[in-house]
Scaffold this active site. Structure first.
Site, PDB file in Angstrom:
ATOM      1  N   CYS A 131       2.930   1.095  -7.465  1.00 46.03           N
ATOM      2  CA  CYS A 131       3.906   1.792  -7.170  1.00 46.03           C
ATOM      3  C   CYS A 131       4.069   2.712  -8.743  1.00 46.03           C
ATOM      4  CB  CYS A 131       5.222   0.810  -7.346  1.00 46.03           C
ATOM      5  SG  CYS A 131       5.724  -0.115  -8.708  1.00 46.03           S
ATOM      6  N   ARG A 135       8.893  -2.921  -7.615  1.00 45.31           N
ATOM      7  CA  ARG A 135       8.406  -3.604  -6.569  1.00 45.31           C
ATOM      8  C   ARG A 135       6.778  -3.485  -6.489  1.00 45.31           C
ATOM      9  NH1 ARG A 135       8.958   3.075  -4.402  1.00 45.31           N
ATOM     10  NH2 ARG A 135       8.547   3.481  -6.992  1.00 45.31           N
TER      11      ARG A 135
END
Length: 184
Positions: free
Chosen positions: A7, A13
């Site tokens: 990410c 994430r």
């Protein structure tokens, strides 16, 4: 096989995906299948811990991400990974700027999830191991992508509300489960 989630900052994430995937592998008894799961970020700033909300949503599932320290994406990391899953198209572009040879193994997370779902619906994915089946999915992406809906990017929850983190984590969990339902 090494799976690398990428990410932007390696705070939200990719951390949620890395730690959730590890828990899925352990729950399915696949942690001895030579599967190594890591994460990195395209931004190159000093190492830092995971976002507290990412740690918190993982903790609600009994997953401890407190030890996480961010890792900047390097050409060496992308060279050693066998499968690289990014959450935004720009991350794929950044990665390929560093390592153009990674093109055959880097995918948008939701695109890879869609292909896994499609292949799984057609019956068992060929291969003797999880790694073999992941390789089969990777080999099928370019052929199947034109026939599948365009995959959305995964929203960056950084500096957003708990509700956004919950929604993004639910998307990641669903995607990881779809992948391993297909290949495990």
């Amino acid at each position: 096989m090494q799976i690398l989630y990428v990410c932007t900052g390696n705070q939200c994430r990719s951390v949620m995906a890395e730690y959730y995937t590890r828990s899925v592998l352990a729950a399915r008894g696949l942690n001895n299948e030579d599967l190594d799961v890591r994460s990195a970020g395209t931004l190159h700033y000093p190492p830092h811990p995971a976002d507290p909300l990412a740690i918190d949503v993982l903790k609600a599932d009994g997953i401890d991400a407190n030890p996480h320290i961010s890792t900047p994406l390097t050409p060496d990391l992308s060279r050693t990974a066998n499968l690289i899953l990014c959450f935004e198209r720009e991350q794929i572009s950044d990665l390929l700027d560093q390592n153009p040879l990674a093109a055959r193994k880097v995918f948008l997370f939701n695109d890879f999830v869609n292909v896994c779902s499609h292949l799984h619906a057609d019956g068992p994915i060929p291969g003797d191991t999880v790694g073999d089946r992941l390789n089969e999915v990777m080999a099928s992406v370019s052929m199947l992508r034109p026939f599948l809906p365009e995959a959305p990017e995964t929203e960056d929850p950084h500096r957003k509300s708990r509700e956004v983190f919950d929604r993004v984590y639910a998307e990641i969990k669903k995607g990881v489960n779809t992948i391993f339902d297909a290949v495990a």
